[in-house]
Structures are given as structure tokens and as C-alpha cells.
Design a protein around this motif. Structure first.
Motif, PDB file in Angstrom:
ATOM      1  N   LEU A   1       1.761 -25.536 -34.472  1.00  0.00           N
ATOM      2  CA  LEU A   1       0.623 -25.257 -33.600  1.00  0.00           C
ATOM      3  C   LEU A   1       1.088 -24.996 -32.178  1.00  0.00           C
ATOM      4  N   THR A   2       2.097 -25.766 -31.730  1.00  0.00           N
ATOM      5  CA  THR A   2       2.611 -25.576 -30.368  1.00  0.00           C
ATOM      6  C   THR A   2       3.992 -26.188 -30.264  1.00  0.00           C
ATOM      7  N   SER A   3       4.565 -26.090 -29.080  1.00  0.00           N
ATOM      8  CA  SER A   3       5.857 -26.697 -28.762  1.00  0.00           C
ATOM      9  C   SER A   3       5.648 -27.863 -27.806  1.00  0.00           C
ATOM     10  N   PHE A   4       6.677 -28.692 -27.705  1.00  0.00           N
ATOM     11  CA  PHE A   4       6.783 -29.640 -26.598  1.00  0.00           C
ATOM     12  C   PHE A   4       8.058 -29.289 -25.864  1.00  0.00           C
ATOM     13  N   PHE A   5       7.925 -28.931 -24.586  1.00  0.00           N
ATOM     14  CA  PHE A   5       9.086 -28.490 -23.816  1.00  0.00           C
ATOM     15  C   PHE A   5       9.932 -29.684 -23.401  1.00  0.00           C
ATOM     16  N   THR A   6      11.220 -29.619 -23.699  1.00  0.00           N
ATOM     17  CA  THR A   6      12.121 -30.711 -23.332  1.00  0.00           C
ATOM     18  C   THR A   6      12.758 -30.511 -21.963  1.00  0.00           C
ATOM     19  N   ASN A   7      12.496 -29.388 -21.335  1.00  0.00           N
ATOM     20  CA  ASN A   7      13.079 -29.125 -20.015  1.00  0.00           C
ATOM     21  C   ASN A   7      12.030 -28.923 -18.938  1.00  0.00           C
ATOM     22  N   GLU A   8      10.776 -29.202 -19.252  1.00  0.00           N
ATOM     23  CA  GLU A   8       9.696 -29.035 -18.300  1.00  0.00           C
ATOM     24  C   GLU A   8       8.893 -30.332 -18.210  1.00  0.00           C
ATOM     25  N   PRO A   9       8.301 -30.630 -17.047  1.00  0.00           N
ATOM     26  CA  PRO A   9       7.615 -31.919 -16.842  1.00  0.00           C
ATOM     27  C   PRO A   9       6.216 -31.949 -17.461  1.00  0.00           C
TER      28      PRO A   9
ATOM     29  N   VAL B   1       4.987 -30.529 -34.274  1.00  0.00           N
ATOM     30  CA  VAL B   1       5.201 -29.845 -33.003  1.00  0.00           C
ATOM     31  C   VAL B   1       6.695 -29.621 -32.864  1.00  0.00           C
ATOM     32  N   LYS B   2       7.083 -28.477 -32.347  1.00  0.00           N
ATOM     33  CA  LYS B   2       8.501 -28.164 -32.208  1.00  0.00           C
ATOM     34  C   LYS B   2       8.995 -28.515 -30.817  1.00  0.00           C
ATOM     35  N   ALA B   3       9.956 -29.430 -30.732  1.00  0.00           N
ATOM     36  CA  ALA B   3      10.590 -29.750 -29.454  1.00  0.00           C
ATOM     37  C   ALA B   3      11.636 -28.687 -29.157  1.00  0.00           C
ATOM     38  N   GLN B   4      11.514 -28.031 -28.008  1.00  0.00           N
ATOM     39  CA  GLN B   4      12.443 -26.965 -27.664  1.00  0.00           C
ATOM     40  C   GLN B   4      12.412 -26.696 -26.170  1.00  0.00           C
ATOM     41  N   LEU B   5      13.389 -25.937 -25.715  1.00  0.00           N
ATOM     42  CA  LEU B   5      13.466 -25.570 -24.313  1.00  0.00           C
ATOM     43  C   LEU B   5      12.383 -24.543 -23.995  1.00  0.00           C
ATOM     44  N   GLY B   6      11.559 -24.862 -23.015  1.00  0.00           N
ATOM     45  CA  GLY B   6      10.535 -23.926 -22.608  1.00  0.00           C
ATOM     46  C   GLY B   6      11.131 -22.704 -21.928  1.00  0.00           C
ATOM     47  N   PHE B   7      10.534 -21.538 -22.158  1.00  0.00           N
ATOM     48  CA  PHE B   7      10.921 -20.278 -21.549  1.00  0.00           C
ATOM     49  C   PHE B   7      12.304 -19.803 -21.991  1.00  0.00           C
TER      50      PHE B   7
ATOM     51  N   ASP C   1      15.118 -18.209 -24.862  1.00  0.00           N
ATOM     52  CA  ASP C   1      15.092 -17.092 -25.805  1.00  0.00           C
ATOM     53  C   ASP C   1      14.533 -17.542 -27.156  1.00  0.00           C
ATOM     54  N   GLU C   2      14.870 -18.765 -27.558  1.00  0.00           N
ATOM     55  CA  GLU C   2      14.363 -19.287 -28.831  1.00  0.00           C
ATOM     56  C   GLU C   2      12.848 -19.401 -28.801  1.00  0.00           C
ATOM     57  N   TRP C   3      12.325 -19.965 -27.720  1.00  0.00           N
ATOM     58  CA  TRP C   3      10.873 -20.130 -27.616  1.00  0.00           C
ATOM     59  C   TRP C   3      10.178 -18.776 -27.597  1.00  0.00           C
ATOM     60  N   THR C   4      10.732 -17.833 -26.841  1.00  0.00           N
ATOM     61  CA  THR C   4      10.136 -16.501 -26.785  1.00  0.00           C
ATOM     62  C   THR C   4      10.126 -15.858 -28.164  1.00  0.00           C
ATOM     63  N   ALA C   5      11.234 -15.985 -28.895  1.00  0.00           N
ATOM     64  CA  ALA C   5      11.276 -15.441 -30.252  1.00  0.00           C
ATOM     65  C   ALA C   5      10.258 -16.127 -31.151  1.00  0.00           C
ATOM     66  N   ASP C   6      10.111 -17.436 -30.993  1.00  0.00           N
ATOM     67  CA  ASP C   6       9.191 -18.192 -31.845  1.00  0.00           C
ATOM     68  C   ASP C   6       7.735 -17.776 -31.633  1.00  0.00           C
TER      69      ASP C   6
ATOM     70  N   GLY D   1       5.459 -15.789 -34.638  1.00  0.00           N
ATOM     71  CA  GLY D   1       4.448 -16.613 -35.281  1.00  0.00           C
ATOM     72  C   GLY D   1       4.942 -17.973 -35.718  1.00  0.00           C
ATOM     73  N   VAL D   2       6.100 -18.392 -35.230  1.00  0.00           N
ATOM     74  CA  VAL D   2       6.592 -19.739 -35.532  1.00  0.00           C
ATOM     75  C   VAL D   2       5.862 -20.761 -34.665  1.00  0.00           C
ATOM     76  N   VAL D   3       5.736 -20.458 -33.387  1.00  0.00           N
ATOM     77  CA  VAL D   3       4.995 -21.299 -32.449  1.00  0.00           C
ATOM     78  C   VAL D   3       3.729 -20.548 -32.055  1.00  0.00           C
TER      79      VAL D   3
END
Length: 443
Positions: free
Chosen positions: A202-210, A256-262, A264-269, A273-275
Motif C-alpha cells: 500500500l505504501t512505503s516507510f522511508f528510512t532516511n526521512e523524518p 509496508v515496504k521500508a526503503q530509502l525515500g526518493f 531509484d528503488e522507490w521511484t522504480a517501485d 506498481g510495487v508501492v
């Protein structure tokens, strides 16, 4: 919760921080509600009285065009613009050093969370006496409190971006769920999306953003407060811990997918349609369009008011910038004229264009913002959602040196075993950092 107070003889730095602590006694009593969409008198271009050159620093995109539009609107003041790095990339370090050396700009953009630190260090000129009181009075009380310390305003608010959820509407529909209105419903929606497509989130949780700060604010937490000139530091309080544990459970269950916000992986996701969602702000609209345009996602994304814990409306801001006049400025009259135009004129909004998809703090400007924003990319009226998300802002105040907290949080989220542990580590680092600045901490 821990109380922070001065101990022993005060140095100049300590006295500066005490100024910030006492001043935030006012900022800590934020009023609920925001009426940024209401009508108000619009400030015109400055009169012929202020003249001369003004240096203008900002990390916000599009501000070079804004400065150029101001210069073209009159002949008395010339604004020289310089783009600086954002805070995470050294912009505030550069600014603080320039002010101390007397080489700082006449006007600068400072985010709300960092403004108290510059005020506490006596690096800004109060703007209250440099412009008509009608300008400050036009702002919603809560927004005005973000820049008011003691009896003076030290900046003019620019935007007031609410925390906003972004969803792929078609993915929600395929999963058979409505837009979540509570966090329990959000969890069920995440499960439904996963059932419909095991590879989707459904969404991500950014591990590099507050992200924990606005989510905690929206839940009713208060990380900082002051009482009798003492700081209350409560980053790891019960409410914030509830928020952290909730998101940790979603991550642990692979909902929820934990990943770096902004990244390349997040953009691809989000393109693949992954995220299919984003815990963002009003500013997310232009970035989301830029990152997904060409992938066939036009008219599939919607903005939504964030879910709440009890179903009752509750909002928070996600970022936001003010414009201030450093104490080294030798042309404060011209600087004030430019700041007033920059923050209150629809011409400034139009000149900046769609960059940042701003939700402006000054009343009456969001019609101009919506006219240049990429609203036609979305399947609903995103500015109507921004209005709703801004209507019930909770009480919140930023600490006297929030860079300590932000740095600690960024490190802790990536190194601590859980998000709850990250809050505890951030609490400890914040208290230690404030102590190093000359503050004493009592349990």
C-alpha cells in the motif's frame, strides 16, 4: 519525559538558547485550526520608499524566477538571488557561518523546525516592526505562532503544507477497499492490497526521512514544550511510541515496504506498481507527477486526508518554510518589502509555477497555487483535500536545536532494532546534545 534547564553560570550561548526556550513558551501554545484558504487583503508590490539591493538565499526550486518577477515588477529594489543547498546538504551550516561573519544574505528561507535555533542564537531580525501589522494579522493564528517567539515575529510564513496521504485509487478499488479513515482501516487496506497482489504494498516507510515527526504530531504527541523557561523533551513518549510500534508491525508483517525515500528503488517501485501510496505532504504532488509521468498513472493517484487513531479529524504539517531577515542585513526596509511580496502576492506564486506544489500560508493565495499546480494529473481535487487536511492541526512546537534531533532520528531509524528503539535513541541523543549546548537535564 525529561526537563531541560540551565545549570550554573550562563555563557552567551546558554543565554541565547534560554531566549529561545522562553520565546517558545508562546510558540508551544499553538491554536487549533488553519484557514489558509480564506480571503484576505492581498499585499501589493512595495512602495517607492525602500530602495537598493537585496541578497536572497533559498534552497527552494523556482525562487530564481520569483526574484526575477519581483525585479520586473518595480524599479526601486534589485534582488540578487543565490540558490543554496538544502539543510540536509549543508545549507543551514553555510547560513549560520555567513551570518556570524557578517556576510549573510538580506533574505533567507528557513524551515519552521530550524527557525527556533536561529532565533535562539540571535541571528535574525524581528520582522514585526518592519511591515504593516495587517500582514501578520492576516495569517491564521496557528500558522503565525510558528514564526512568533515572545512578542515578536521573526519571519513571514510561506507555506503550510499539511501531512497528506497519496494512493493509487485503482489499486484500492482492485483490492475492494475504500480510502482509509482510521489507522485500523489503513492496516486492513494494506492487507487487502497484499492479498490482491502479493508483490504489492500500500505504501512505503522511508528510512532516511523524518516521517515519525509529522505522524507523531498528527497522533497528538508533543516532542518539545517549555514551562518556566525549561524544555520538556518527550520524543519517546507514549503517543509517539504507539505510532512507531504501529509502523514497525506493518513493516514486520511485510505490509509496508521500508526503503530509502526518493531513491531509484522507490521511484522504480511506484512506477511498477510495487508501492502504491506515499505518506507525504501537499508538496508531494509535483514530485509524484514528475516521477510517474509516462508510466500510465495519470488519473490513478488521489490525495487523501490521513487516517486518524480515533476517527476524529487531526492534522499536522509536513515541512514548511518561512522567510526571514538575518541580523546582518544592512537594508532591512528593502528586505522586508521583498519578503512581504514574496509571501503574500499571487504574482510570486504564479512566477514560481508548479515547483513544489505549494500550499500557501497567506490567506487567499491557494487559488493561484492551484492554477499553476499539476492538478489535472490527479483523480480528485487535491487542493480541496489540502484544505481539509489543514483544518485540524494539532499543537506542536520545535526544539531549540532541532538539527540534533533530526540527525539522531535519521541515524537511529537505520541502526536501531525497531522504530520504538529509534525513538528512545533519539530522545537520549537530543537530551545529550542539548546538555552539550549548556543545558542541564532532570529526569
Amino acid at each position: 519525559m525529561q526537563l531541560v534547564r540551565f545549570k550554573g553560570e550562563q555563557t552567551m550561548t546558554q543565554r541565547r538558547i534560554l531566549l529561545g526556550a522562553a520565546a517558545l513558551l508562546t510558540a508551544g501554545t499553538l491554536l487549533v485550526g488553519c484557514s489558509a484558504g480564506a480571503d484576505a487583503p492581498v499585499a501589493s508590490a512595495p512602495s517607492a520608499a525602500p530602495t537598493g539591493e537585496v541578497t536572497f538565499w533559498s534552497s527552494l526550486g523556482g525562487m530564481a524566477d520569483v526574484a526575477a518577477a519581483f525585479n520586473a515588477s518595480q524599479d526601486d529594489i534589485t534582488v540578487d538571488f543565490e540558490e543554496i543547498p538544502n539543510g540536509a546538504n549543508g545549507g543551514y551550516t553555510k547560513l549560520a557561518a555567513a551570518i556570524e561573519s557578517g556576510t549573510g544574505p538580506d533574505v533567507v528561507g528557513i524551515e519552521y523546525d530550524r527557525l527556533p535555533g536561529f532565533v535562539a542564537n540571535e541571528q535574525l531580525t524581528p520582522v514585526s516592526g518592519l511591515m504593516s501589522g495587517d500582514v501578520l494579522d492576516a495569517y491564521d493564528d496557528q500558522v503565525r505562532q510558528l514564526v512568533t517567539f515572545g512578542d515578536a515575529a521573526y519571519a513571514l510564513p510561506y507555506d503550510a503544507p499539511p501531512l497528506v496521504m497519496w494512493y493509487r485509487q485503482d489499486v484500492l478499488q482492485a483490492a475492494g477497499v475504500e480510502v482509509p479513515t482510521t489507522w485500523d482501516e489503513f492496516e486492513e487496506a494494506a492487507r487487502a492490497v497484499k492479498r490482491q497482489n502479493p508483490d504489492a504494498y500500500l505504501t512505503s516507510f522511508f528510512t532516511n526521512e523524518p516521517q515519525l515527526a509529522p505522524l507523531s504530531w498528527q497522533a497528538g504527541a508533543e516532542w518539545f514544550g517549555v514551562e518556566d523557561d525549561e524544555w520538556n523533551v518527550d520524543v519517546d513518549g507514549d503517543t509517539s511510541t504507539k505510532v512507531a510500534d504501529y509502523w514497525q508491525d506493518l513493516i514486520d508483517e511485510d505490509l509496508v515496504k521500508a526503503q530509502l525515500g526518493f531513491s531509484d528503488e522507490w521511484t522504480a517501485d511506484i512506477n511498477n506498481g510495487v508501492v502504491n501510496g506515499w505518506v507525504g505532504g501537499s508538496w508531494s504532488a509535483s514530485g509524484l507527477k514528475t516521477r510517474t509521468e509516462g508510466s500510465g498513472q495519470a488519473d490513478k493517484w488521489i490525495a487523501a486526508v490521513p487516517p486518524t487513531w480515533d476517527g476524529k479529524p487531526s492534522g499536522a504539517l509536513s515541512g514548511g518554510t518561512s522567510f526571514a531577515i538575518p541580523e546582518n542585513s544592512d537594508n532591512t526596509a528593502a528586505a522586508a518589502a521583498f519578503v512581504t511580496w514574496l509571501t503574500t502576492s499571487p504574482d510570486a506564486v504564479t512566477a514560481r509555477g508548479a515547483v513544489g506544489t505549494a500550499y500557501l500560508a497567506y490567506p487567499g493565495l491557494n487559488d493561484a497555487a492551484a492554477a499553476v499546480a499539476p492538478t489535472d494529473y490527479y483523480a480528485n481535487d487535491i487542493y480541496a483535500v489540502f484544505d481539509d487536511a489543514s483544518a485540524n492541526l494539532g499543537t506542536w512546537a520545535w526544539g531549540p536545536s532541532y538539527d540534533i534531533t533530526a540527525t539522531a532520528m535519521k541515524n537511529a531509524v537505520t541502526t536501531a532494532p525497531t522504530l520504538g528503539d529509534a525513538l528512545e535513541d533519539t530522545q537520549s541523543a537530543t537530551v545529550s546534545g542539548l546538555t552539550a549546548l549548556g543545558l542541564a537535564v532532570s529526569e
